[in-house]
Design a protein around this motif. Structure first.
Motif, PDB file in Angstrom:
ATOM      1  N   ALA A 145      14.210  -0.298  -1.729  1.00  0.00           N
ATOM      2  CA  ALA A 145      13.488  -1.514  -1.336  1.00  0.00           C
ATOM      3  C   ALA A 145      11.985  -1.269  -1.277  1.00  0.00           C
ATOM      4  O   ALA A 145      11.195  -2.127  -1.667  1.00  0.00           O
ATOM      5  CB  ALA A 145      13.992  -2.007   0.020  1.00  0.00           C
ATOM      6  N   GLU A 146      11.568  -0.094  -0.805  1.00  0.00           N
ATOM      7  CA  GLU A 146      10.139   0.219  -0.754  1.00  0.00           C
ATOM      8  C   GLU A 146       9.558   0.365  -2.149  1.00  0.00           C
ATOM      9  O   GLU A 146       8.435  -0.050  -2.408  1.00  0.00           O
ATOM     10  CB  GLU A 146       9.914   1.502   0.044  1.00  0.00           C
ATOM     11  CG  GLU A 146      10.148   1.342   1.532  1.00  0.00           C
ATOM     12  CD  GLU A 146      10.025   2.661   2.274  1.00  0.00           C
ATOM     13  OE1 GLU A 146       9.645   3.658   1.627  1.00  0.00           O
ATOM     14  OE2 GLU A 146      10.308   2.694   3.470  1.00  0.00           O
ATOM     15  N   SER A 147      10.300   0.971  -3.085  1.00  0.00           N
ATOM     16  CA  SER A 147       9.776   1.160  -4.429  1.00  0.00           C
ATOM     17  C   SER A 147       9.697  -0.159  -5.193  1.00  0.00           C
ATOM     18  O   SER A 147       8.868  -0.326  -6.067  1.00  0.00           O
ATOM     19  CB  SER A 147      10.621   2.165  -5.195  1.00  0.00           C
ATOM     20  OG  SER A 147      11.915   1.637  -5.417  1.00  0.00           O
ATOM     21  N   VAL A 148      10.570  -1.114  -4.871  1.00  0.00           N
ATOM     22  CA  VAL A 148      10.530  -2.419  -5.524  1.00  0.00           C
ATOM     23  C   VAL A 148       9.314  -3.208  -5.071  1.00  0.00           C
ATOM     24  O   VAL A 148       8.691  -3.927  -5.850  1.00  0.00           O
ATOM     25  CB  VAL A 148      11.841  -3.196  -5.250  1.00  0.00           C
ATOM     26  CG1 VAL A 148      11.732  -4.623  -5.724  1.00  0.00           C
ATOM     27  CG2 VAL A 148      13.011  -2.501  -5.909  1.00  0.00           C
ATOM     28  N   ASP A 149       8.942  -3.078  -3.803  1.00  0.00           N
ATOM     29  CA  ASP A 149       7.826  -3.845  -3.252  1.00  0.00           C
ATOM     30  C   ASP A 149       6.461  -3.334  -3.706  1.00  0.00           C
ATOM     31  O   ASP A 149       5.491  -4.065  -3.654  1.00  0.00           O
ATOM     32  CB  ASP A 149       7.881  -3.843  -1.727  1.00  0.00           C
ATOM     33  CG  ASP A 149       9.093  -4.602  -1.211  1.00  0.00           C
ATOM     34  OD1 ASP A 149       9.591  -5.476  -1.955  1.00  0.00           O
ATOM     35  OD2 ASP A 149       9.538  -4.318  -0.081  1.00  0.00           O
ATOM     36  N   GLN A 150       6.387  -2.081  -4.135  1.00  0.00           N
ATOM     37  CA  GLN A 150       5.094  -1.517  -4.539  1.00  0.00           C
ATOM     38  C   GLN A 150       4.677  -2.094  -5.886  1.00  0.00           C
ATOM     39  O   GLN A 150       5.483  -2.205  -6.806  1.00  0.00           O
ATOM     40  CB  GLN A 150       5.180  -0.001  -4.644  1.00  0.00           C
ATOM     41  CG  GLN A 150       5.404   0.683  -3.324  1.00  0.00           C
ATOM     42  CD  GLN A 150       5.554   2.181  -3.499  1.00  0.00           C
ATOM     43  OE1 GLN A 150       5.636   2.689  -4.606  1.00  0.00           O
ATOM     44  NE2 GLN A 150       5.585   2.887  -2.380  1.00  0.00           N
ATOM     45  N   PRO A 151       3.399  -2.463  -6.023  1.00  0.00           N
ATOM     46  CA  PRO A 151       2.949  -2.980  -7.320  1.00  0.00           C
ATOM     47  C   PRO A 151       2.874  -1.855  -8.351  1.00  0.00           C
ATOM     48  O   PRO A 151       2.552  -0.715  -8.035  1.00  0.00           O
ATOM     49  CB  PRO A 151       1.553  -3.529  -7.011  1.00  0.00           C
ATOM     50  CG  PRO A 151       1.102  -2.772  -5.813  1.00  0.00           C
ATOM     51  CD  PRO A 151       2.344  -2.459  -5.026  1.00  0.00           C
ATOM     52  N   ARG A 152       3.200  -2.189  -9.573  1.00  0.00           N
ATOM     53  CA  ARG A 152       3.144  -1.204 -10.650  1.00  0.00           C
ATOM     54  C   ARG A 152       1.723  -1.112 -11.192  1.00  0.00           C
ATOM     55  O   ARG A 152       1.046  -2.120 -11.349  1.00  0.00           O
ATOM     56  CB  ARG A 152       4.097  -1.573 -11.768  1.00  0.00           C
ATOM     57  CG  ARG A 152       5.526  -1.460 -11.361  1.00  0.00           C
ATOM     58  CD  ARG A 152       6.394  -1.534 -12.580  1.00  0.00           C
ATOM     59  NE  ARG A 152       7.744  -1.238 -12.208  1.00  0.00           N
ATOM     60  CZ  ARG A 152       8.409  -0.199 -12.651  1.00  0.00           C
ATOM     61  NH1 ARG A 152       7.855   0.612 -13.508  1.00  0.00           N
ATOM     62  NH2 ARG A 152       9.645   0.017 -12.285  1.00  0.00           N
ATOM     63  N   LYS A 153       1.321   0.097 -11.500  1.00  0.00           N
ATOM     64  CA  LYS A 153       0.000   0.306 -12.076  1.00  0.00           C
ATOM     65  C   LYS A 153       0.100   0.183 -13.595  1.00  0.00           C
ATOM     66  O   LYS A 153       1.052   0.645 -14.205  1.00  0.00           O
ATOM     67  CB  LYS A 153      -0.523   1.692 -11.732  1.00  0.00           C
ATOM     68  CG  LYS A 153      -0.877   1.877 -10.288  1.00  0.00           C
ATOM     69  CD  LYS A 153      -1.443   3.248 -10.076  1.00  0.00           C
ATOM     70  CE  LYS A 153      -1.807   3.483  -8.632  1.00  0.00           C
ATOM     71  NZ  LYS A 153      -2.343   4.833  -8.431  1.00  0.00           N
ATOM     72  N   PHE A 154      -0.889  -0.439 -14.180  1.00  0.00           N
ATOM     73  CA  PHE A 154      -0.971  -0.499 -15.635  1.00  0.00           C
ATOM     74  C   PHE A 154      -1.783   0.698 -16.093  1.00  0.00           C
ATOM     75  O   PHE A 154      -2.961   0.818 -15.765  1.00  0.00           O
ATOM     76  CB  PHE A 154      -1.632  -1.806 -16.090  1.00  0.00           C
ATOM     77  CG  PHE A 154      -1.773  -1.882 -17.574  1.00  0.00           C
ATOM     78  CD1 PHE A 154      -0.658  -2.051 -18.368  1.00  0.00           C
ATOM     79  CD2 PHE A 154      -3.008  -1.762 -18.169  1.00  0.00           C
ATOM     80  CE1 PHE A 154      -0.785  -2.116 -19.742  1.00  0.00           C
ATOM     81  CE2 PHE A 154      -3.146  -1.819 -19.526  1.00  0.00           C
ATOM     82  CZ  PHE A 154      -2.022  -1.999 -20.321  1.00  0.00           C
ATOM     83  N   ARG A 155      -1.147   1.574 -16.831  1.00  0.00           N
ATOM     84  CA  ARG A 155      -1.827   2.770 -17.313  1.00  0.00           C
ATOM     85  C   ARG A 155      -2.224   2.562 -18.770  1.00  0.00           C
ATOM     86  O   ARG A 155      -1.403   2.203 -19.602  1.00  0.00           O
ATOM     87  CB  ARG A 155      -0.911   3.983 -17.197  1.00  0.00           C
ATOM     88  CG  ARG A 155      -0.579   4.321 -15.771  1.00  0.00           C
ATOM     89  CD  ARG A 155       0.219   5.578 -15.685  1.00  0.00           C
ATOM     90  NE  ARG A 155       1.464   5.425 -16.442  1.00  0.00           N
ATOM     91  CZ  ARG A 155       2.284   6.427 -16.700  1.00  0.00           C
ATOM     92  NH1 ARG A 155       2.011   7.631 -16.287  1.00  0.00           N
ATOM     93  NH2 ARG A 155       3.389   6.224 -17.373  1.00  0.00           N
TER      94      ARG A 155
END
Length: 102
Positions: free
Chosen positions: A8-18
């Motif tokens: 649940a914590e990993s889903v809530d984190q925004p993804r970085k565009f690399r």
């Protein structure tokens, strides 16, 4: 229970565009395809009037393949520094093979 909380914590984190070198190559292929489709292909001064659509479709195909390669490399190499190193090495290897075949 802890696994569900971590998920649940990993889903809530925004993804970085690399940004990576293959992103630039993909954008370049798509821009080149659009330019050739609009203005036509001219090699050594003689226009290829009937081949412009085919050549632009080939560059679109190159862009799609390079985009898929970028996704594959991103899955294998999580660190951005390693990703840049591997992708630059890949681009260099492809350029050397192209020049040897040419």
């Amino acid at each position: 229970m802890a696994d569900k909380n971590d998920l649940a914590e990993s889903v809530d984190q925004p993804r970085k565009f690399r940004i990576s070198p293959l992103n630039f190559a993909t954008a370049g292929f798509f821009i080149l395809a659009g330019y050739i489709f609009i203005n036509g292909a001219k090699i050594t001064g003689s226009p290829y009037e009937h081949w412009s659509g085919t050549i632009s479709l080939i560059f679109v195909l190159f862009g799609v393949v390079v985009s898929l390669l970028d996704i594959i490399f991103r899955n294998f190499f999580a660190e951005t520094k390693k990703l840049w190193l591997i992708e630059l090495s890949f681009i260099t290897l492809v350029a050397i093979i192209f020049l040897l075949v040419k």
